[in-house]
Scaffold this active site. Structure first.
Site, PDB file in Angstrom:
ATOM      1  N   HIS A 167      11.718  15.421  31.086  1.00  0.00           N
ATOM      2  CA  HIS A 167      11.958  14.711  29.886  1.00  0.00           C
ATOM      3  C   HIS A 167      11.193  15.711  28.872  1.00  0.00           C
ATOM      4  O   HIS A 167      11.872  16.007  27.870  1.00  0.00           O
ATOM      5  CB  HIS A 167      11.160  13.487  29.840  1.00  0.00           C
ATOM      6  CG  HIS A 167      11.200  12.846  28.449  1.00  0.00           C
ATOM      7  ND1 HIS A 167      10.858  11.501  28.409  1.00  0.00           N
ATOM      8  CD2 HIS A 167      11.500  13.118  27.366  1.00  0.00           C
ATOM      9  CE1 HIS A 167      11.102  11.025  27.070  1.00  0.00           C
ATOM     10  NE2 HIS A 167      11.346  12.250  26.339  1.00  0.00           N
TER      11      HIS A 167
ATOM     12  N   GLU B  45      14.180  17.720  21.853  1.00  0.00           N
ATOM     13  CA  GLU B  45      12.912  18.088  22.504  1.00  0.00           C
ATOM     14  C   GLU B  45      12.253  19.195  21.890  1.00  0.00           C
ATOM     15  O   GLU B  45      11.080  19.256  21.627  1.00  0.00           O
ATOM     16  CB  GLU B  45      12.879  18.177  24.041  1.00  0.00           C
ATOM     17  CG  GLU B  45      13.322  16.992  24.991  1.00  0.00           C
ATOM     18  CD  GLU B  45      11.996  15.853  24.516  1.00  0.00           C
ATOM     19  OE1 GLU B  45      10.795  16.103  24.555  1.00  0.00           O
ATOM     20  OE2 GLU B  45      12.231  14.627  24.188  1.00  0.00           O
TER      21      GLU B  45
ATOM     22  N   HIS C  51       9.138  18.566  19.771  1.00  0.00           N
ATOM     23  CA  HIS C  51       7.604  18.962  20.302  1.00  0.00           C
ATOM     24  C   HIS C  51       7.907  20.497  20.362  1.00  0.00           C
ATOM     25  O   HIS C  51       6.535  21.354  20.200  1.00  0.00           O
ATOM     26  CB  HIS C  51       7.623  18.427  21.865  1.00  0.00           C
ATOM     27  CG  HIS C  51       7.909  17.078  21.992  1.00  0.00           C
ATOM     28  ND1 HIS C  51       6.888  16.317  21.578  1.00  0.00           N
ATOM     29  CD2 HIS C  51       8.605  16.011  22.105  1.00  0.00           C
ATOM     30  CE1 HIS C  51       6.871  15.116  21.758  1.00  0.00           C
ATOM     31  NE2 HIS C  51       8.245  14.913  22.283  1.00  0.00           N
TER      32      HIS C  51
HETATM   33  P1  5GP Z   1       6.869   6.012  23.557  1.00  0.00           P
HETATM   34  O1  5GP Z   1       6.442   5.420  22.218  1.00  0.00           O
HETATM   35  O2  5GP Z   1       8.528   5.494  23.904  1.00  0.00           O
HETATM   36  O3  5GP Z   1       6.117   6.231  24.733  1.00  0.00           O
HETATM   37  O4  5GP Z   1       7.477   7.616  23.310  1.00  0.00           O
HETATM   38  C1  5GP Z   1       8.188   8.135  22.434  1.00  0.00           C
HETATM   39  C2  5GP Z   1       8.079   9.455  22.212  1.00  0.00           C
HETATM   40  O5  5GP Z   1       6.741   9.651  21.593  1.00  0.00           O
HETATM   41  C3  5GP Z   1       7.917  10.297  23.353  1.00  0.00           C
HETATM   42  O6  5GP Z   1       9.173  10.498  24.125  1.00  0.00           O
HETATM   43  C4  5GP Z   1       7.552  11.426  22.897  1.00  0.00           C
HETATM   44  O7  5GP Z   1       8.337  12.249  22.067  1.00  0.00           O
HETATM   45  C5  5GP Z   1       6.446  11.038  21.921  1.00  0.00           C
HETATM   46  N1  5GP Z   1       5.190  10.795  22.624  1.00  0.00           N
HETATM   47  C6  5GP Z   1       4.699   9.525  23.135  1.00  0.00           C
HETATM   48  N2  5GP Z   1       3.505   9.775  23.754  1.00  0.00           N
HETATM   49  C7  5GP Z   1       3.138  10.784  23.434  1.00  0.00           C
HETATM   50  C8  5GP Z   1       2.010  11.374  23.971  1.00  0.00           C
HETATM   51  O8  5GP Z   1       0.877  11.014  24.245  1.00  0.00           O
HETATM   52  N3  5GP Z   1       1.871  12.824  23.373  1.00  0.00           N
HETATM   53  C9  5GP Z   1       3.114  13.493  22.921  1.00  0.00           C
HETATM   54  N4  5GP Z   1       3.027  14.758  22.557  1.00  0.00           N
HETATM   55  N5  5GP Z   1       4.093  12.912  22.508  1.00  0.00           N
HETATM   56  C10 5GP Z   1       4.143  11.582  22.797  1.00  0.00           C
HETATM   57  P1  5GP Z   2      11.099  11.591  22.759  1.00  0.00           P
HETATM   58  O1  5GP Z   2      11.041  10.209  23.293  1.00  0.00           O
HETATM   59  O2  5GP Z   2      10.839  12.681  23.565  1.00  0.00           O
HETATM   60  O3  5GP Z   2      11.030  11.287  21.358  1.00  0.00           O
HETATM   61  O4  5GP Z   2      12.615  11.882  22.915  1.00  0.00           O
HETATM   62  C1  5GP Z   2      13.667  11.049  23.557  1.00  0.00           C
HETATM   63  C2  5GP Z   2      14.892  11.018  22.911  1.00  0.00           C
HETATM   64  O5  5GP Z   2      15.752  11.681  23.538  1.00  0.00           O
HETATM   65  C3  5GP Z   2      15.399   9.785  22.552  1.00  0.00           C
HETATM   66  O6  5GP Z   2      16.116   9.680  21.139  1.00  0.00           O
HETATM   67  C4  5GP Z   2      16.362   9.382  23.554  1.00  0.00           C
HETATM   68  O7  5GP Z   2      17.369   8.317  23.246  1.00  0.00           O
HETATM   69  C5  5GP Z   2      16.890  10.819  23.635  1.00  0.00           C
HETATM   70  N1  5GP Z   2      17.222  11.206  25.163  1.00  0.00           N
HETATM   71  C6  5GP Z   2      18.407  11.873  25.580  1.00  0.00           C
HETATM   72  N2  5GP Z   2      18.502  11.789  26.913  1.00  0.00           N
HETATM   73  C7  5GP Z   2      17.361  11.189  27.384  1.00  0.00           C
HETATM   74  C8  5GP Z   2      17.111  10.901  28.563  1.00  0.00           C
HETATM   75  O8  5GP Z   2      17.552  11.210  29.739  1.00  0.00           O
HETATM   76  N3  5GP Z   2      15.604  10.341  28.842  1.00  0.00           N
HETATM   77  C9  5GP Z   2      15.056   9.748  27.617  1.00  0.00           C
HETATM   78  N4  5GP Z   2      13.878   9.639  27.861  1.00  0.00           N
HETATM   79  N5  5GP Z   2      15.606  10.188  26.539  1.00  0.00           N
HETATM   80  C10 5GP Z   2      16.577  10.832  26.372  1.00  0.00           C
END
Ligand code: 5GP
Ligand code: 5GP
Length: 229
Positions: A64, A118, A122
């Protein structure tokens, strides 16, 4: 005479500017999470999934992201809009990326949007340590160092839709890799809690795994499903 007396002042100004620039380039994080997703648990949810245009990914964990994080649990994001994702910088990695970092988001696509997201969110926050090419290359090689699926299989934990205890999953990975993982769950379309993502920690220079200084918040039930894919 007047010009000369300005020199010390100019020097201080220059030094201040220099240290401010150095500060803005300095890293604002303490370690990384290497986050891998189980494709079966992305696809069997209410939202569903689409296979990438290159075809169905292997039945294995996929990357991811590699996320810079701070020891207090907070994290920087979207750190440098002047250095956006540029696919031409990772053209040598494309086939490796397609197999190890597949996107499952609909509509079906070639993955560049996921990788770009990503990097922008990040990767730009660790650009003082890893440039764009190295961010992706290093993430790929870190994934290669620890085979999560093999670690689980060695402990009799298989992606077959059965339930396993959360502690047996963590123990299996710790035994095989030496590091304690964090397990994130989600719910399948019937609401069952299942193994969704596995987090491992990497030191701030991205040279190897470490024990996590802090774990993300949230928790799975004590017994979770491991769906097939
Ligand atoms: P969710 O709220 O679905 O857990 O996370 C959404 C997105 O927030 C993740 O894909 C990631 O980009 C970011 N994120 C969530 N939790 C963490 C964390 O503990 N550390 C970092 N660096 N990013 C996070
Ligand atoms: P993060 O949660 O790190 O911010 O990023 C996830 C983002 O990438 C979301 O906007 C999600 O829709 C997109 N995305 C594209 N492909 C994937 C995948 O295979 N898995 C996840 N978890 N997110 C994906």
């Amino acid at each position: 005479m007047k010009m000369q007396s300005n020199y010390p002042f100019m020097l201080i100004k220059l030094l201040t500017l220099h240290s401010l620039l150095a500060l803005s380039a300095a890293q604002d994080f303490d370690f990384f999470y290497l986050v891998q997703q189980w494709p079966g648990s992305y696809c069997d949810t209410k939202q569903g999934c689409c296979y990438p245009s290159t075809g169905k990914p292997a039945s294995d964990f996929g990357i991811h992201g590699l996320w810079p994080n701070r020891n207090d649990g907070s994290y920087p994001s979207n750190c440098d809009s002047s250095n956006p994702f540029d696919a031409s910088k990772i053209s040598d990695l494309t086939s490796h990326m397609q197999s190890e970092w597949p996107t499952l988001l609909c509509p079906s696509n070639n993955g560049l949007a996921f990788w770009g997201h990503e990097w922008d969110k990040h990767g730009t926050c660790s650009e003082s340590v890893l440039n764009q090419h190295d961010y992706f290359a290093t993430t790929l090689s870190l994934k290669n160092e620890i085979n999560l699926l093999q670690a689980l299989r060695s402990a009799g934990i298989q992606p077959n839709g059965q339930k396993y205890s959360l502690s047996s999953i963590k123990t299996a990975i710790k035994q095989a890799s030496g590091y304690t993982p964090w397990v994130e769950c989600n719910n399948d379309s019937s609401g069952n809690s299942q193994l969704y993502q596995i987090y491992l920690c990497v030191d701030s220079s991205a040279s190897g795994f470490i024990e996590c200084p802090v774990f993300p918040k949230g928790s799975c039930g004590s017994s979770i499903e491991f769906p097939s894919f």
